[in-house]
Design a protein around this motif. Structure first.
Motif, short mmCIF file in Angstrom:
data_model
loop_
_atom_site.label_atom_id
_atom_site.label_comp_id
_atom_site.label_asym_id
_atom_site.label_seq_id
_atom_site.Cartn_x
_atom_site.Cartn_y
_atom_site.Cartn_z
N ASP A 285 12.73 -4.83 -4.01
CA ASP A 285 13.38 -4.61 -5.30
C ASP A 285 13.76 -5.96 -5.87
OD1 ASP A 285 15.22 -4.04 -7.38
OD2 ASP A 285 15.82 -2.17 -6.41
N GLN A 286 13.42 -6.18 -7.14
CA GLN A 286 13.73 -7.44 -7.78
C GLN A 286 15.23 -7.75 -7.77
OE1 GLN A 286 11.82 -6.07 -11.23
NE2 GLN A 286 13.60 -5.06 -12.10
N LEU A 287 16.06 -6.71 -7.71
CA LEU A 287 17.50 -6.90 -7.70
C LEU A 287 17.93 -7.83 -6.57
CD1 LEU A 287 20.23 -5.95 -8.96
CD2 LEU A 287 20.24 -4.13 -7.25
N GLU B 190 0.86 -1.18 0.00
CA GLU B 190 0.00 0.00 0.00
C GLU B 190 0.89 1.23 0.00
OE1 GLU B 190 -2.84 2.17 -0.65
OE2 GLU B 190 -3.59 0.19 -0.05
N GLY B 191 1.23 1.70 -1.20
CA GLY B 191 2.00 2.93 -1.33
C GLY B 191 3.50 2.76 -1.24
N SER B 192 4.00 1.54 -1.08
CA SER B 192 5.43 1.28 -1.02
C SER B 192 5.72 0.06 -1.88
CB SER B 192 5.86 1.02 0.43
OG SER B 192 7.26 1.00 0.55
N PRO B 193 6.75 0.09 -2.71
CA PRO B 193 6.94 -0.97 -3.71
C PRO B 193 7.21 -2.34 -3.10
CG PRO B 193 8.84 0.50 -3.63
CD PRO B 193 7.77 1.14 -2.82
N LEU B 194 6.70 -3.37 -3.77
CA LEU B 194 6.91 -4.75 -3.34
C LEU B 194 6.74 -5.66 -4.54
CD1 LEU B 194 7.52 -5.89 -0.46
CD2 LEU B 194 5.20 -6.77 -0.48
N VAL C 299 18.15 -15.97 -6.99
CA VAL C 299 17.29 -17.15 -6.83
C VAL C 299 16.20 -17.27 -7.89
CG1 VAL C 299 17.71 -17.42 -4.36
CG2 VAL C 299 15.88 -15.89 -5.13
N THR C 300 15.88 -16.17 -8.59
CA THR C 300 14.86 -16.25 -9.64
C THR C 300 14.95 -15.04 -10.57
OG1 THR C 300 12.49 -16.50 -10.09
CG2 THR C 300 13.10 -15.05 -8.28
N ASN C 301 14.46 -15.22 -11.78
CA ASN C 301 14.32 -14.07 -12.69
C ASN C 301 12.87 -13.91 -13.15
OD1 ASN C 301 14.13 -16.26 -14.42
ND2 ASN C 301 15.19 -15.23 -16.10
N ARG C 302 11.94 -14.55 -12.38
CA ARG C 302 10.51 -14.46 -12.69
C ARG C 302 9.84 -13.69 -11.55
NH1 ARG C 302 8.11 -19.53 -12.54
NH2 ARG C 302 6.50 -18.92 -14.00
N PHE C 303 9.08 -12.65 -11.94
CA PHE C 303 8.55 -11.76 -10.92
C PHE C 303 7.08 -11.42 -11.15
CE2 PHE C 303 13.09 -11.03 -11.16
CZ PHE C 303 13.46 -11.17 -9.84
N MET C 304 6.39 -11.23 -10.04
CA MET C 304 5.00 -10.78 -10.03
C MET C 304 4.99 -9.43 -9.31
SD MET C 304 1.70 -12.66 -8.27
CE MET C 304 1.86 -14.11 -9.29
N TYR C 305 4.49 -8.40 -9.97
CA TYR C 305 4.52 -7.05 -9.41
C TYR C 305 3.17 -6.72 -8.79
CZ TYR C 305 8.78 -6.91 -12.07
OH TYR C 305 10.03 -7.21 -12.57
N LEU C 306 3.18 -6.55 -7.48
CA LEU C 306 1.94 -6.24 -6.77
C LEU C 306 1.49 -4.82 -7.06
CD1 LEU C 306 2.56 -7.93 -3.29
CD2 LEU C 306 1.36 -8.85 -5.29
N GLU C 307 0.18 -4.62 -7.02
CA GLU C 307 -0.38 -3.29 -7.24
C GLU C 307 -0.89 -2.73 -5.92
OE1 GLU C 307 -3.15 -3.32 -10.46
OE2 GLU C 307 -1.76 -4.33 -11.84
N THR D 120 10.97 6.32 -0.98
CA THR D 120 9.60 5.82 -1.11
C THR D 120 8.69 6.25 0.03
OG1 THR D 120 10.30 3.74 -0.05
CG2 THR D 120 10.33 3.83 -2.46
N VAL D 121 9.18 7.18 0.89
CA VAL D 121 8.32 7.82 1.89
C VAL D 121 8.54 9.32 1.80
CG1 VAL D 121 8.34 5.83 3.43
CG2 VAL D 121 10.06 7.60 3.72
#
Length: 612
Positions: free
Chosen positions: A192-194, A174-178, A199-207, A610-611
């Motif tokens: 951050d995906q970095l 909620e208002g901060s990236p994840l 361990v993975t290069n597959r990502f799901m970006y939450l809204e 991010t704040v």
């Protein structure tokens, strides 16, 4: 600014969490912690200072577990202490939190009345206690989290584990990236995906508003209690190229990467000496309609916007305003129809810029006002990219150093491309000028490479700044924002107080500061303001100031007593701000190294703000 890593797996993930935190160090932090669940117990270690301190403690304590969360904290509420470090624990619950809970004081008083004891000064601890209290009347962890989230006001990302649910990781955005990292028989979360690329290069970006439940084999995302689908995207492996290599610091590496980054950024738009037909093709209708531009940005990105204002107005006769996002969002600006709102951000998650964008969109919708929005950003998966009508990527690659370098110059290149595209669509730029600038853009990487050859000369000059406490940067026209940027860089990483000024403003105040102990940095490209600038230099010399001049090789400016000159290759004056960024970056870098500061992670600062 703060970092979250978490995961659920079959293997011991302690080393995954620690490695993730190390890869998030660039964000800025002052303490770190980790918590894992092992045989029904929460095992937690927290340390002030670097992640290396935490890694040593975790190894000595032999902490292991298949479910865990970790965090790097940048102090907002409460000093950097172990008690204030995350994760926070309440009963069987452990929580990590990014962002700010604005109403935490009210919640805290309610929880104290219920008998809860607070061991930290943070706003984050209330989340752990709220969940613990909710679980007294709620059967499962996910439901408890869904029930307490409406009580939280502010911007936050959460990672939550509980000993009674040893195969579940709950997360909230909620208002901060994840982001969620999708593995095989294991799943992860991070700011951050970095952090998760090992361990993975597959990502799901939450809204915004998403709450997700992760187990080893499943990921379920909820909005208002209903399940939703979020696509899984595979990240190009080249994004993981974030090592220092042969360089001593990330910042120096990123300064030297600028010719290639510029080349990549312009290549997406140019085909020979013309603009590619598919470049920003989806925005052509909006570009034809707009009557003005409003740029919104923070920090270094704001300086890029200031330069773009000159280009929009001088090259294509389009009115342009530039504002600092943290001011713009609170002053109730008038929303004008047929305006292109351009948001500039390296991360695409800058809190004030995102908030200004969202507020503008809401106000425009309420007034039935037809506007367009465009993001200039370095992260293709960011919130800003997803929430604007159009976007223009700066192909800089990962930028780890807190003081922005290649992100800034690629923003400038991208903004020039934007100006050219809009000018072409609106027929406000001649074919000759368009061709001249495109030819100069193709030549730009070579000029930047040649400019970097001045590194040794700039290092020699930097020794004269080490004992200084103050510095002035002066420029005229499009070099004025570079003066601001140079001053920002110097104070960010060397902690020398520095100010940037329009050179024509000297007599209106700054000249009072000039004396024998005041270094004055001059930006002197070969442009129509050069003679005026030379007069300003004489004003400084007459007051005993010592000049450090970055001058065009054909400027006629000569070295003299207390006038040090580094010659810069000639470039089309319209692109000069990009070239003159290099010397001020190198100067700031070398001064900081000589003063012994932490160049890549300067005190009190964070990479991704991010704040508020």
């Amino acid at each position: 600014m703060c970092g979250i890593v978490g995961g659920v797996a079959e293997r011991n993930i302690s080393h995954v969490l620690i490695e993730g935190l190390k890869r998030l160090e660039y964000r800025g932090y002052d303490s770190a912690g980790v918590a894992v669940i092992d045989h029904g117990d929460i095992l937690r270690e927290r340390r002030v200072g670097k992640v290396a301190n935490l890694a040593e403690a975790v190894e000595q304590a032999e902490i292991s577990g298949s479910l865990g969360i970790a965090h790097t904290r940048w102090a907002t509420h409460g000093k950097p202490t172990e008690a204030n470090a995350h994760p926070h624990v309440s009963g069987k619950v452990a929580v990590v939190h990014n962002g700010i809970i604005e109403n935490y004081q009210d919640i805290k008083q309610s929880l104290i009345a219920l008998g809860y004891h607070f061991s930290s000064q943070t706003d984050s601890e209330v989340v752990a206690h709220l969940i613990d209290h909710q679980l007294k009347t709620t059967a499962d962890l996910l439901t408890a989290v869904q029930q307490i989230v409406p009580q939280l006001k502010g911007a936050y990302a959460l990672g939550i584990i509980h000993t009674d649910f040893p195969d579940q990781l709950v997360t909230v955005r909620e208002g901060s990236p994840l982001v969620i990292g999708v593995g095989i028989g294991e799943n992860f979360i991070s700011s951050d995906q970095l952090a998760l690329l090992p361990v993975t290069n597959r990502f799901m970006y939450l809204e915004e508003g998403d709450i997700a439940l992760l187990t080893r084999d499943h990921i379920t995302v909820f909005v208002d209690g209903q399940t939703v689908q979020r696509p899984i995207k595979e990240l190009d492996a080249t994004v993981s190229n974030a090592s220092k290599g042969e360089y001593k610091h990330y910042m120096l590496k990123e300064i030297y990467e600028q010719p290639e980054a510029i080349q990549q950024t312009i290549s997406q738009a140019l085909n020979g000496n013309v603009l590619r037909e598919d470049f920003l093709a989806s925005a052509v209708v909006d570009f034809a309609r707009i009557q003005q531009v409003q740029i919104i940005a923070c920090g270094t990105s704001y300086h890029a916007g200031m330069i773009a204002k000159y280009w929009f107005e001088q090259l294509i006769d389009l009115p342009c305003q530039v504002e600092i996002a943290s001011e713009y969002r609170y002053r109730s600006p008038v929303i004008v129809a047929d305006t292109l709102y351009v948001c500039i951000s390296q991360s695409g998650e800058t809190a004030d810029t995102l908030a200004a964008l969202r507020d503008t969109q809401k106000r425009a919708a309420a007034k039935h006002c037809n506007i367009s929005t465009l993001a200039v950003c370095n992260v293709a998966t960011s919130s800003m990219i997803r929430e604007t009508d159009h976007h223009l990527l700066t192909l800089a690659g990962p930028e780890i150093g807190v003081a922005s370098t290649k992100a800034f110059t690629t923003q400038l290149a991208a903004l020039m491309l934007l100006v050219l595209k809009i000018g072409q669509v609106k027929h406000n730029i001649s074919a000759q000028v368009l061709t001249e600038i495109i030819v100069a853009l193709w030549h730009l990487p070579k000029v930047l490479t040649d400019t970097l050859q001045n590194d040794r000369n700039i290092l020699a000059l930097s020794t004269l700044f080490v004992e200084k406490n103050h510095c002035l940067f002066l420029g005229r026209g499009t070099e004025f924002p570079i003066a601001l940027e140079g001053a920002l860089k110097l104070k960010e990483i060397s902690y020398i107080h520095a100010e940037g000024y329009a050179a024509g403003e000297l007599k209106h105040g700054p000249l009072a500061l000039v004396d024998n102990d005041m270094p004055v940095v001059i930006l002197a490209p070969q442009d129509h303001m050069l003679d005026k600038l030379k007069s300003n230099m004489e004003e400084v010399q007459a007051r005993g100031g010592e000049l450090f001049v970055f001058a065009d090789e054909h400027s006629g400016i000569q070295k003299a007593d207390r006038q040090h000159v580094v010659y810069v290759p000639t470039i089309d004056e319209r692109l000069a701000p990009i070239v003159y960024s290099i010397p001020v970056q190198l100067l700031s870098y070398h001064v900081a190294v000589l003063r012994g500061t932490d160049v890549d992670q300067p005190r009190n600062l964070a990479k991704s703000v991010t704040v508020e």
